[in-house]
Design a protein around this motif. Structure first.
Motif, short mmCIF file in Angstrom:
data_model
loop_
_atom_site.label_atom_id
_atom_site.label_comp_id
_atom_site.label_asym_id
_atom_site.label_seq_id
_atom_site.Cartn_x
_atom_site.Cartn_y
_atom_site.Cartn_z
N THR A 166 0.81 -1.22 0.00
CA THR A 166 0.00 0.00 0.00
C THR A 166 0.85 1.27 0.00
OG1 THR A 166 -0.18 0.11 2.42
CG2 THR A 166 -1.84 -1.20 1.25
N LYS A 174 -6.08 1.72 -0.28
CA LYS A 174 -5.55 0.83 0.75
C LYS A 174 -6.62 -0.14 1.23
CE LYS A 174 -1.82 3.64 2.72
NZ LYS A 174 -1.24 4.21 3.96
N ARG A 175 -7.81 0.39 1.46
CA ARG A 175 -8.91 -0.49 1.92
C ARG A 175 -9.17 -1.58 0.89
NH1 ARG A 175 -11.79 4.49 3.08
NH2 ARG A 175 -11.52 5.09 5.27
N TYR A 178 -6.49 -4.23 1.21
CA TYR A 178 -6.73 -5.07 2.38
C TYR A 178 -7.83 -6.10 2.10
CZ TYR A 178 -4.27 -1.27 4.82
OH TYR A 178 -3.36 -0.32 5.21
N SER A 195 5.47 -4.89 5.55
CA SER A 195 4.98 -3.53 5.64
C SER A 195 5.70 -2.77 6.74
CB SER A 195 3.47 -3.49 5.91
OG SER A 195 3.02 -2.15 6.03
N GLU A 197 4.24 -0.10 7.96
CA GLU A 197 3.15 0.49 8.73
C GLU A 197 2.65 -0.53 9.75
OE1 GLU A 197 0.10 2.55 6.61
OE2 GLU A 197 1.41 3.02 4.92
N GLU A 200 -1.03 -1.41 9.87
CA GLU A 200 -1.40 -2.27 8.75
C GLU A 200 -1.05 -3.73 9.05
OE1 GLU A 200 -0.98 -0.93 4.50
OE2 GLU A 200 0.85 -2.10 4.69
N VAL A 204 -4.01 -6.74 9.53
CA VAL A 204 -4.20 -7.71 8.45
C VAL A 204 -3.67 -9.10 8.78
CG1 VAL A 204 -3.62 -8.22 6.04
CG2 VAL A 204 -4.19 -5.88 6.70
#
Length: 240
Positions: A166, A174-175, A178, A195, A197, A200, A204
């Motif tokens: 992302t 981004k959504r 996911y 990732s 982040e 995130e 996930v």
């Protein structure tokens, strides 16, 4: 996918882990921790010094990305614009780059087959605009990323490695990414997601590998998957 004692001098050492069918395995760590290098080695972009890789319980020999693709492994790079897509080509050409055998006959491209395959993934991933002849350079960052993912899904892979999937895309895109990851897991794919982040990774992943200076510092599950725990393992003993 199962990896045993994988090593590459100067990059990482003695890395072992597995990802199961239907599982999302997050990979976290500071920049330079070896996350990307491990995955590129599994994918055959780098030659391992030693270690073993197993797919569906069978040891496989991977010395190139072509070998990895043949073993059902896909790798969506973190560098979308220079490694993930060919910006000057259209959506259809990009999607079918990794599966030319499906859309060609005796070395000649079959335009109708190419269109059928590419339209399938344009619809499934909701790539917009839904025009397979659109040049990828003119798509938004989120749609370029979808094209990069579609290219690998077209190989009917079993293991999907997503490196910073992302990065550089907006919140809405981004959504959608996911959601796609969750759908792939429901279909039985093994997903590895690198990732930077932490939110995130936490949101996930089913499990999280934390890498630190070329080694796996921890494998976190359940309630242990928190920002505090990830950062604690990522920085313990790190060189200042």
């Amino acid at each position: 996918l199962r990896v045993e004692n994988l090593s590459k001098a100067g990059m990482f050492n003695d890395v072992s882990f597995e990802v199961k069918s239907g599982e999302v395995l997050g990979v976290a760590g500071l920049m330079g921790s070896g996350r990307t290098e491990v995955m590129k080695t599994i994918f055959g972009a780098y030659r391992k010094d030693h270690g073993k890789v197993f797919v569906k319980g069978t040891e496989v020999k991977i010395t190139s990305p072509a070998d990895a693709i043949g073993c059902g492994i896909a790798y969506a790079t973190e560098d979308r614009k220079s490694e993930g897509v060919v910006l000057g080509m259209n959506i259809a050409h990009n999607i079918t780059l990794s599966c030319l055998d499906r859309v060609s006959n005796r070395g000649f491209l079959n335009p109708s087959d190419e269109r059928m395959v590419s339209e399938k993934y344009v619809e499934e991933l909701e790539i917009r605009p839904a025009k397979v002849k659109r040049i990828v350079r003119y798509l938004s960052g989120g749609n370029q990323q979808k094209v990069a993912l579609a290219k690998w899904l077209a190989t009917d892979c079993d293991v999907v490695i997503l490196d910073e999937p992302t990065r550089g895309i907006d919140v809405g895109a981004k959504r959608e990414i996911y959601s796609l990851i969750n759908e792939l897991a429901k279909k039985g794919k093994g997903i590895i997601m690198i990732s930077s982040e932490l939110i995130e990774v936490i949101g996930v992943s089913d499990r999280v590998l934390v890498m630190q200076e070329g080694r796996i510092a921890a494998t976190l599950e359940g309630a242990d998957i928190t920002e505090q725990e990830i950062m604690r393992h990522a920085t313990i003993g790190a060189a200042s």
